[in-house]
Design an enzyme around this catalytic site. Structure first.
Site, PDB file in Angstrom:
ATOM      1  CB  SER A 474       4.756  -7.202   5.624  1.00  0.00           C
ATOM      2  OG  SER A 474       4.833  -6.017   5.175  1.00  0.00           O
ATOM      3  CG  LEU A 477       0.289  -4.947   8.758  1.00  0.00           C
ATOM      4  CD1 LEU A 477       1.095  -4.631   9.547  1.00  0.00           C
ATOM      5  CD2 LEU A 477      -0.369  -4.009   9.966  1.00  0.00           C
ATOM      6  CG  HIS A 478       3.122  -2.371   3.275  1.00  0.00           C
ATOM      7  ND1 HIS A 478       3.686  -3.210   3.940  1.00  0.00           N
ATOM      8  CD2 HIS A 478       4.494  -1.604   2.711  1.00  0.00           C
ATOM      9  CE1 HIS A 478       4.618  -3.221   3.830  1.00  0.00           C
ATOM     10  NE2 HIS A 478       5.867  -1.609   3.043  1.00  0.00           N
ATOM     11  CD  GLU A 479      -4.938  -2.083  -0.517  1.00  0.00           C
ATOM     12  OE1 GLU A 479      -5.639  -1.507  -1.234  1.00  0.00           O
ATOM     13  OE2 GLU A 479      -3.363  -2.568  -1.019  1.00  0.00           O
TER      14      GLU A 479
END
EC number: 2.3.1.20
Length: 552
Positions: A474, A477-479
């Protein structure tokens, strides 16, 4: 021509004769009953005379109309006092006095006894006019304080009360205060929204990103071709898995390269990366689910629980229609069939679209009118003074919370429900009550649980390591969604997700130590509203500005 009326008259005469016969039988039974009562009363008089007692004096007959009124009005009033107003007042008094074991609704036996005693108590009711209010509950000698109780706002009883009135008060105060702040801001600074906020001439330079977004469906079609070959045994499972790894990797690298090669706006790059991450998650779910279906079909592997009809229907090879519906549906988890609604509610759909447009405009107003001026006039939180950084973060926290709540409502409620209504998608539990979260934990979506957490547990990995892997995926993916459009790999988003793991341990410790579940919820809101999101916005904004100044 005369036969139908004759038949009708014949039938009516037979029905009249039957009714007349029944009436005659009922009349003879009533007469026999009256004769029996008369004989019993005469027998009682003879027994009284034999015992030497005088018969009771006959009651003076009342006029017929007055007798009917007494039976009707007085009886109804007596029944109403005994069962209605007095019982309600008695229950209200018992509740006010704190007697929870006070007078309750009478049982069936007491009701039968009360019904038999109505006539005997009617005289007393008419004489005193008191009814049931003569009970001990309504006397001054009845105790009012009967048990130990806490005040409604004490720590032991505050969460057992209804706070609907206080909630309404908070809503009214919130609307009044924020209305005043909006009017004051408009009077002081005017309307700061630029005419080309959503689209302008410089947006045309982002056409490579649009073409990249339109070409992303090539990868799902490639995954579908791989699965067709695998289901027909034209390629092995190892080859199919290798091809899926290549397709998913190419799908996420392709938009990254396009964004880095083109001088596009950060918002356009964020939208492209957001869509690319969604397609990547769907491709992983499509490949993983079909791989598991192939194993169950070919090897005849048995599962622990018994399969239902819906489970058996989902154990089938993918079709092109299933793939297209899955790529459009508001879900990240693939399955051959989904629960569907029967029809589309057109009026409800129009209302949701109108709300979506309203809240999207509200987000733009908050960003341009409040967040952008605060961020532009601020300093880097890690390079300026501590008090200045704290003041900026606190000033940014309120509009940031409003913007994130509007974003959540627009995306997870309005937009996903609009898609679900158009596609008649049945399972619309897109979120849970995360606002009641008692630990700082990322919402574990069905995709993470299905395709990361459970596979790790089945392969013998410990629960702690499985949770760490879920957070790591997660965080990556956020980065990607934030760092690639900003072109600055500072890993602020990655650290923001990974730092939630020690916060989970902290909040769990505080919950067990103080035996209070609200401590974790307060810490969640503190990091969500005050510290986490405003700090990330400031960090990324100043890093982007520094990068732009260096390039100039």
């Amino acid at each position: 021509t005369a036969s139908p009326p004759l038949l009708v008259s014949t039938e009516s005469s037979w029905s009249w004769r039957g009714q007349h016969a029944d009436g005659g039988e009922r009349g003879r039974a009533a007469k026999a009953s009256r004769r029996g009562r008369s004989s019993r009363s005469n027998g009682g008089l003879r027994r009284r005379a034999a015992a030497g007692r005088a018969p009771p004096p006959p009651a003076a007959p009342l006029p017929r109309g007055r007798r009917r009124r007494r039976r009707g009005f007085a009886g109804a009033l007596r029944r109403r006092l005994s069962s209605g107003a007095a019982a309600a007042a008695r229950a209200s008094f018992a509740a006010d006095s704190g007697d929870e074991s006070g007078p309750s609704e009478p049982s069936s036996s007491s009701r039968r006894r009360g019904a038999s005693a109505d006539d005997s108590s009617a005289g007393g009711d008419r004489a005193g006019g008191r009814g049931d209010f003569s009970a001990f509950t309504f006397r001054a000698a009845a105790p009012v304080h009967r048990k130990i109780k806490e005040s409604p706002l004490s720590s032991d009883a505050i969460f057992k009360q209804s706070h609907a009135g206080l909630f309404n008060l908070c809503i009214v105060v919130l609307v009044a205060v924020n209305s005043r702040l909006i009017i004051e801001n408009l009077m002081k600074y005017g309307l700061l929204i630029r005419p080309g906020f959503w689209f302008n001439a410089t947006s045309l330079r982002d056409w490579p990103l649009l073409m990249c977004c339109l070409s992303l469906p090539i990868f799902p079609l490639g995954a579908f071709a791989v699965e067709k070959l695998a289901f027909h045994n034209l390629i092995t499972d190892v080859a199919a898995t290798s091809l899926h790894i290549f397709l998913t990797t190419a799908e996420i690298v392709y938009p990254v390269v396009v964004i880095l090669k083109c001088d596009s706006a950060a918002l356009s790059g964020f939208l492209l990366m957001f869509i690319a991450c969604i397609v990547w998650l769907k491709l992983v779910s499509f490949a993983h689910t079909n791989h598991d279906i192939r194993k169950l079909i070919k090897s005849g592997k048995k599962v622990d629980n018994e399969l239902t009809t819906a489970d058996i229907d989902n154990l089938q090879a993918p079709t092109l229609g299933c793939l297209i519906y899955f790529m459009m549906a508001p879900t990240l988890c693939y399955q051959p069939s989904y629960p569907r609604t029967t029809y589309i509610r057109k009026g409800w759909l129009v209302r949701q679209i109108i709300l979506y447009l309203i809240f999207t405009g509200l987000q733009g107003f908050i960003v341009e009118q409040y967040i952008n001026p605060i961020v532009v006039n601020s300093q880097h939180p890690l390079k300026g003074g501590l008090l200045n950084a704290v003041e900026t973060v606190l000033k940014l926290s309120l509009p940031n919370v409003y913007m994130w709540l509007c974003m959540f409502y627009c995306l997870f409620h309005l937009w996903l429900n609009i898609l679900a209504e158009i596609l008649r998608f049945g399972d619309r539990e897109f979120y849970k009550d995360w606002w009641n979260a008692k630990t700082i934990d990322e919402p574990v979506h069905k995709w993470i649980v299905r395709h990361i957490y459970f596979p790790c547990m089945r392969n013998g990995i410990s629960k702690e390591v499985a949770v760490f892997i879920s957070f790591f995926v997660s965080a990556v993916l956020h980065e990607l969604c934030v760092a690639v459009p900003c072109r600055i790999p500072k890993f602020w988003a990655f650290l923001g997700i990974m730092l939630q793991i020690p916060l989970i341990i902290l909040t769990s410790y505080l919950k067990n130590k103080f035996n209070d579940t609200m401590v974790g919820n307060m810490i969640f809101w503190f990091f969500f509203c005050i510290y986490g999101q405003p700090m990330c916005i400031l960090l990324y904004y100043h890093d982007v500005m520094n990068r732009i100044e260096k390039t100039r």
